[in-house]
Design a protein around this motif. Structure first.
Motif, PDB file in Angstrom:
ATOM      1  N   GLU A 119      23.448   5.616   9.350  1.00 33.96           N
ATOM      2  CA  GLU A 119      24.491   5.547  10.384  1.00 33.96           C
ATOM      3  C   GLU A 119      25.494   4.450  10.048  1.00 33.96           C
ATOM      4  O   GLU A 119      26.689   4.593  10.292  1.00 33.96           O
ATOM      5  N   GLU A 120      24.986   3.335   9.490  1.00 34.51           N
ATOM      6  CA  GLU A 120      25.867   2.211   9.168  1.00 34.51           C
ATOM      7  C   GLU A 120      26.887   2.613   8.107  1.00 34.51           C
ATOM      8  O   GLU A 120      28.074   2.310   8.231  1.00 34.51           O
ATOM      9  N   VAL A 121      26.414   3.294   7.065  1.00 33.56           N
ATOM     10  CA  VAL A 121      27.339   3.703   6.003  1.00 33.56           C
ATOM     11  C   VAL A 121      28.347   4.718   6.564  1.00 33.56           C
ATOM     12  O   VAL A 121      29.547   4.649   6.280  1.00 33.56           O
ATOM     13  N   ALA A 122      27.852   5.629   7.381  1.00 36.57           N
ATOM     14  CA  ALA A 122      28.761   6.627   7.958  1.00 36.57           C
ATOM     15  C   ALA A 122      29.826   5.942   8.805  1.00 36.57           C
ATOM     16  O   ALA A 122      31.012   6.290   8.765  1.00 36.57           O
ATOM     17  N   GLU A 123      29.378   4.960   9.570  1.00 33.96           N
ATOM     18  CA  GLU A 123      30.294   4.213  10.434  1.00 33.96           C
ATOM     19  C   GLU A 123      31.324   3.460   9.577  1.00 33.96           C
ATOM     20  O   GLU A 123      32.531   3.478   9.862  1.00 33.96           O
ATOM     21  N   ALA A 124      30.838   2.828   8.512  1.00 30.25           N
ATOM     22  CA  ALA A 124      31.739   2.085   7.629  1.00 30.25           C
ATOM     23  C   ALA A 124      32.738   3.036   6.974  1.00 30.25           C
ATOM     24  O   ALA A 124      33.923   2.713   6.818  1.00 30.25           O
ATOM     25  N   ALA A 125      32.272   4.215   6.599  1.00 28.49           N
ATOM     26  CA  ALA A 125      33.154   5.186   5.949  1.00 28.49           C
ATOM     27  C   ALA A 125      34.241   5.661   6.918  1.00 28.49           C
ATOM     28  O   ALA A 125      35.392   5.861   6.528  1.00 28.49           O
ATOM     29  N   CYS A 126      33.873   5.810   8.182  1.00 31.24           N
ATOM     30  CA  CYS A 126      34.871   6.230   9.184  1.00 31.24           C
ATOM     31  C   CYS A 126      36.038   5.245   9.198  1.00 31.24           C
ATOM     32  O   CYS A 126      37.197   5.640   9.312  1.00 31.24           O
ATOM     33  N   LYS A 127      35.714   3.971   9.055  1.00 33.07           N
ATOM     34  CA  LYS A 127      36.761   2.943   9.095  1.00 33.07           C
ATOM     35  C   LYS A 127      37.673   3.023   7.863  1.00 33.07           C
ATOM     36  O   LYS A 127      38.784   2.485   7.884  1.00 33.07           O
ATOM     37  N   LEU A 128      37.189   3.656   6.801  1.00 29.39           N
ATOM     38  CA  LEU A 128      38.002   3.762   5.579  1.00 29.39           C
ATOM     39  C   LEU A 128      38.931   4.987   5.587  1.00 29.39           C
ATOM     40  O   LEU A 128      39.742   5.157   4.681  1.00 29.39           O
ATOM     41  N   ILE A 129      38.764   5.824   6.582  1.00 27.57           N
ATOM     42  CA  ILE A 129      39.638   7.010   6.650  1.00 27.57           C
ATOM     43  C   ILE A 129      41.003   6.572   7.182  1.00 27.57           C
ATOM     44  O   ILE A 129      41.095   5.873   8.197  1.00 27.57           O
ATOM     45  N   GLU A 130      42.040   6.955   6.462  1.00 24.28           N
ATOM     46  CA  GLU A 130      43.386   6.544   6.874  1.00 24.28           C
ATOM     47  C   GLU A 130      44.089   7.715   7.540  1.00 24.28           C
ATOM     48  O   GLU A 130      44.318   8.751   6.923  1.00 24.28           O
TER      49      GLU A 130
END
Ligand SMILES: Cc1cc2nc3c(=O)[nH]c(=O)nc-3n(C[C@H](O)[C@H](O)[C@H](O)COP(=O)(O)OP(=O)(O)OC[C@H]3O[C@@H](n4cnc5c(N)ncnc54)[C@H](O)[C@@H]3O)c2cc1C
Lengths: 751, 290
Positions: A119-130
């Protein structure tokens, strides 16, 4: 209570799912896991209204641990010019609701989703979506959304030929209201407002999905209909229904909102892209922000009466919030508000208003409570002006069998009058009320009535004998209110065997025939009907087998108390054959015993309710407490009284919350400010008294056990009943909900 | 929430050094009913958690020879309620602490956590302020004390210096004829946050108020001591004029905000109402009537 004394029907048997639920073994949506499973998270719009110019997911995809990213491009697009319906849901809106397409329409609207190893990686990846947003002015409230200069959400929405936020107009008409009002001696017209309220189920939306290499999809999730999950997922992903198996988990509440889906199609696409099972679980914040509350409303109701109290005309105008995409429950207030009454001239008009909030979802008698709130408060004022008893006014005008409703139906047997009389004769209504028990405390009593359509529709059941002579019953309905317990009672009664020998299951989409949603107060009605017919077929088979063993005519065999017996002395002298004995011989005497029935059920006549409530107001703090509550309803036949009472009590409690404390609060930026159970104030146990249900058992002649749907009618009267009780206490009327302490104090201090 | 170090030192000295060593990356854990909520919603991401519940001084309640009380910062509401004497001497402080959350929350939630969390709506704080409690703080530079009302610095902020830990509360000895009370306004009956909270502590002599302290919560950026309200009560028999003056002082002290939990107008009115009601209860208790 009903005079019929059945052995099992009407008894408070132990519910089949009870032990699992109280010991924590029951498997809810979020409880399923799979080997190799990864986690999906949703990126949500930070703006209430914005054009999505582009989405760059490359950085997210490059993050180690990320296995798939999904945007609207991966979801089937339903073009705006052509409506595709699944039940009452338009796929044009559904595809845009689960994943924003051209525009983000509310704060929290999904714009992309990621699946990753945690979940943490998924959450972090969401923040990288522009996401390249062009932020637009937003509009939240109805009164602002219908102003001529309001920001327009959708170019394709036109009202009276002009761009507008009014997406639909619904008009129901009976007679001629102008002529009706012309005959009136007294006309009262008032305007009301209600706030959007959330269904407040304890279980957040969640699912686990697998997409196997052969293209077969399996979905584990809780919903109010596994067949809806399958059909909607199929439409939104383009995967044929035959390749999707939807397995219903136990459901931790839905109250209408789980008649649509949010996560499943997204999880399926993430699973398809990644080749890994995907699990998604919403947080409470996401549930509040982005899953349906029911509509807030603005309405005006006008009622004209003769001096003797007979209603000559009624008119209602109801503006309902749809959220970011069209589809508010207009039919609720438009169709239900005046239907308890016999009124010749009615004009009922509803407007579906879009604004930048999450798309509404069904909530228990969708739309009917806010309509009844207006009508029943106006009736209270009329009774006051005429100096008439409030229940007498209702009795004078009750709808009659054969009467025509504004929504087009003609009533069959209806039992509204009985609910009013039940309250009128109840010790609660006749007990004196000490209106001023101490300094700073005043009390009041209010009444109100309500109506809900109820529904029949498609249901399937399969009843099988096990080889050891017990019984399994499978239906296609998620059990939200104790339906398995009721079905066990019905089957035990028909077969004449002990309740504990019956196991009631909910089939998945591949193991039982199509069954429509658990909603519309239909499940006990419809599933008892198909289970009854299936069980009767099984009894027929049992009689045939006994006849074969005895070598007599099947007609000469009766089924009584769990055994086959010869019908009379002429049929022959044989010791009875029990269900166990017949089951043991089944295979040698012709094969397994079992039968299924699939029906589009009809005959679900409407539900009526009348409620009485006592409240106490702390005049210095403006706090309203409910002291006593009595709810009368025709339930047809209470197959399992505990769960009928549960429905009535639950509906009333939700109505109390709606009336007194629940509301969606948006800040100036168009963000929901109270997305938690702390600040979204649903009543807690200690806020409500014991709610006394009066179950009137007047059998529905169109149902084998006499069942009438009960789940929704109880939420219809409380809003008005409480408003009327507060008026009785304070001598002041409230025209907007919730009647929260600051609002109540403001009105008191305006004295 | 991965990779968090959990420490449960048995002594305060060890806690203080571990806390200092972590250089701001650590959080103190008492009951965790605020901290864990913050960690779950991403507002707190500590690298180290220092659990203080193994430190005897911080989990004990003791009555001194002169009748004063020591309440360790990490004592849970439920444990305090079980103390044979505390609730008899400080019924208002106890009821304030016991109002926090629910039965489950009471098993963990502490007055220290309530104060250190820094919420202006913290229920136990106005009662502690009314009681005249003094807090003991330990840090790398040793121990210091301050009146409880000096502790909060603003919403979510305290006057603890870096590396300091709240050790506990000292409540003064109680003259005969004393009583206290705490009332809060919440829209629901429980599981809610105070819209306004008022604590009142009185000492009565011959039906006249000899001493008074008033604490006011959720009406300003921090919990307040309201000396004007106390002054209006002292010397009176709690007649309407005195109560109205004290209530007016309470309203005047309010510097509330309009937010989802209450409006300025509403909070200001409610502060006055609660002052009167709490004073009446405190007076009854002081005079052995309740
Ligand atoms: C369901 C629920 C209901 C609640 N209801 C209420 C309510 O009605 N009224 C109310 O006021 N609050 C309420 N709260 C908030 C919370 O329970 C209280 O503030 C409680 O007193 C916190 O105590 P704790 O021991 O759990 O603190 P913790 O969560 O352990 O700590 C709180 C904060 O203080 C810090 N801290 C703790 N102890 C020390 C110390 N000795 N020195 C330095 N820093 C320290 C922690 O690092 C953390 O930042 C509720 C919380 C929940 C979850």
């Amino acid at each position: 209570m009903n005079a019929i004394d059945n052995k099992w029907i009407g008894k408070r048997t132990i519910r089949p799912d009870g032990a699992d639920k109280v010991t924590g073994r029951a498997g809810y949506s979020a409880d399923h896991s799979m080997p190799g499973m990864i986690w999906g998270r949703v990126l949500r719009s930070p703006h209430p209204h914005a054009v999505i110019r582009g989405i760059d997911t490359s950085k997210a995809e490059a993050l180690p641990g990320v296995k798939a990213v999904v945007t609207a491009k991966d979801i089937v697009d339903f073009p705006l010019d052509k409506s595709v319906m699944l039940g009452i849901q338009d796929m044009r809106w559904m595809c845009r609701n689960i994943m924003a397409r051209e525009k983000a329409l509310f704060h929290g609207h999904p714009v992309a989703a990621v699946a990753a190893i945690s979940e943490e990686v998924a959450e972090a990846a969401c923040k990288l979506i522009e996401v390249d947003y062009e932020v637009l002015p937003h509009v939240i409230e109805i009164e602002d959304a219908i102003k001529p200069d309001a920001p327009i959400l959708h170019d394709f929405v036109r009202h009276e030929g002009k761009p507008s936020n009014i997406a639909t107009t619904m008009v129901n008409k009976l007679g001629d209201v102008d002529a009706g009002f012309a005959q009136a001696d007294l006309i009262i017209e008032r305007s009301f407002k209600t706030r959007p309220v959330h269904q407040g189920y304890i279980e957040p939306h969640a699912c686990t999905v697998s997409h196997a290499a052969d293209g077969k999809v399996t979905i584990w999730s809780s919903s109010q209909g596994q067949f809806m999950v399958r059909a909607m997922t199929s439409l939104l992903t383009g995967i044929p229904q035959s390749n999707i198996r939807a397995i219903p988990a136990e459901i931790g509440g839905g109250f209408g909102a789980k008649t649509i889906i949010y996560l499943e199609p997204v999880a399926v696409m993430l699973a398809k892209k990644s080749g890994r099972p995907v699990k998604m679980v919403m947080s409470r914040d996401e549930v509040f922000r982005a899953t349906g509350p029911t509509s807030g409303s603005m309405s005006t109701v006008k009622i004209g009466v003769k001096k003797d109290g007979s209603i000559v005309a009624a008119q209602g105008t109801f503006y309902l919030q749809a959220g970011g995409l069209p589809g508010s429950p207009l039919r609720g207030p438009v169709g239900c508000s005046f239907s308890p009454y016999n009124i010749e001239n009615v004009l009922s008009v509803g407007y579906d208003v879009v604004s930048n909030r999450s798309k509404v979802a069904a909530y228990r008698a969708p739309g009917a409570p806010l309509g009844a709130y207006a009508t029943e408060c106006v009736l209270d004022e009329i009774a006051e002006k005429l100096g008439m008893d409030k229940l007498e006014l209702r009795l004078k005008n009750t709808a009659k069998p054969g009467g025509k409703t504004v929504y087009g139906a003609t009533f069959g047997q209806i039992t509204f009058k009985e609910t009013v009389e039940a309250i009128k004769n109840h010790p609660h209504y006749t007990a004196p009320l000490d209106k001023n028990p101490s300094k700073g405390v005043v009390r009041g009593r209010g009444v109100a009535s309500g109506f809900w359509f109820n529904a029949g529709g498609e249901s399937s059941a399969q009843v099988n004998l096990t080889e050891d002579g017990n019984v399994t019953v499978t239906t296609g309905h998620p059990d939200v209110g104790g339906s398995r317990a009721s079905i066990a009672n019905v089957t035990a009664e028909l077969l004449g065997i002990d309740h504990s020998r019956i196991s009631v299951l909910i089939g998945d989409t591949s193991s039982i025939g199509f069954s429509n949603l658990t909603g519309g107060s239909r499940v006990t009605f419809a599933s008892a009907m198909v289970v009854t017919q299936s069980t009767e077929k099984v009894i027929g088979q049992l009689k045939e087998r006994a006849a074969k063993i005895w070598k007599i005519d099947p007609e000469a065999v009766i089924w009584d108390n769990g055994e086959a017996r010869p019908a009379g002395p002429n049929a022959g002298q044989f010791p009875p054959l029990t269900l166990k004995e017949l089951a043991a011989k089944a295979n040698e005497m012709g094969g397994p015993i079992g039968a299924g029935v699939q029906l589009n059920t009809t005959g679900a006549d409407p539900g009526f309710a009348t409620h009485c409530v006592d409240v106490e107001v702390d005049v210095d703090l403006g706090i309203v407490r409910v002291l006593r509550y009595t709810a009368a309803q025709d339930v047809g036949r209470a197959l399992h009284p505990s769960y009928v009472e549960g429905q009535i009590q639950g509906g009333v409690v939700q109505g109390i919350g709606w009336a007194l404390s629940e509301e969606y609060l948006y800040n100036a930026k168009g963000q929901l400010d109270n997305a938690s159970f702390l600040d979204y104030r649903m009543p807690v146990c200690s806020d409500v008294p014991m709610i006394e249900p009066i179950m009137l058992e007047i059998p529905n002649p169109k149902h084998p056990q006499g069942v009438r749907g009960v789940g929704e009618a109880p939420i219809v009267p409380p809003l008005a009943a409480i408003a009327n009780a507060i008026h009785d206490a304070l001598g002041k009327r409230f025209y907007s909900l919730p009647m929260s302490p600051p609002k109540v104090l403001e009105v008191i201090d305006a004295r | 929430m991965t990779d968090i170090r959990y420490l449960a030192p048995p002594t305060l000295d060890e806690a203080v050094s571990a806390f200092a060593a972590a250089q701001g990356a650590a959080r103190i854990l008492a009951g965790g009913t605020d901290l864990l909520v913050q960690m779950r919603n991403g507002m707190a991401r500590p690298g180290t958690i220092i659990d203080i519940k193994k430190i005897p001084e911080m989990t004990s309640v003791t009555e001194s020879a002169d009748g004063g009380f020591w309440v360790g910062a990490a004592v849970s509401g439920a444990a305090l309620a079980e103390h044979p004497r505390f609730g008899k001497v400080w019924p208002g402080v106890l009821e304030a602490i016991n109002l926090i959350g629910s039965t489950q929350v009471q098993g963990r939630a502490s007055p220290g956590g309530n104060l250190c969390h820094g919420s202006p709506a913290a229920d136990s704080v106005p009662a502690m302020v009314a009681a005249g409690a003094v807090v003991t703080i330990a840090g790398p530079n040793g121990r210091r004390t301050m009146p409880v009302e000096a502790f909060p610095a603003g919403p979510g902020r305290t006057n603890l210096a870096a590396g300091e830990i709240l050790v506990g509360f000292t409540l003064p000895a109680r003259p005969a004829g004393s009583g206290d009370a705490y009332l809060r306004m919440i829209p629901r009956t429980e599981m809610d946050i105070a819209v306004v909270g008022v604590g009142v502590s009185l000492t009565m002599a011959g039906g006249v108020v000899a001493a008074a302290r008033v604490g006011l919560g959720a009406a300003a950026p921090t919990v307040l001591l309201v000396p004007d309200a106390a002054r209006a009560l002292v010397g009176s028999k709690l007649d309407d004029a005195a109560l109205n003056a004290a209530a007016a002082a309470c309203s005047a002290a309010c510097k509330p905000i309009d937010d989802k939990r209450g409006t300025i107008v509403y909070r200001t009115k409610v502060a006055a109402v609660l002052l009167k009601r709490a004073a009446a209860i405190a007076a009854d208790r002081a005079q052995g009537k309740a």
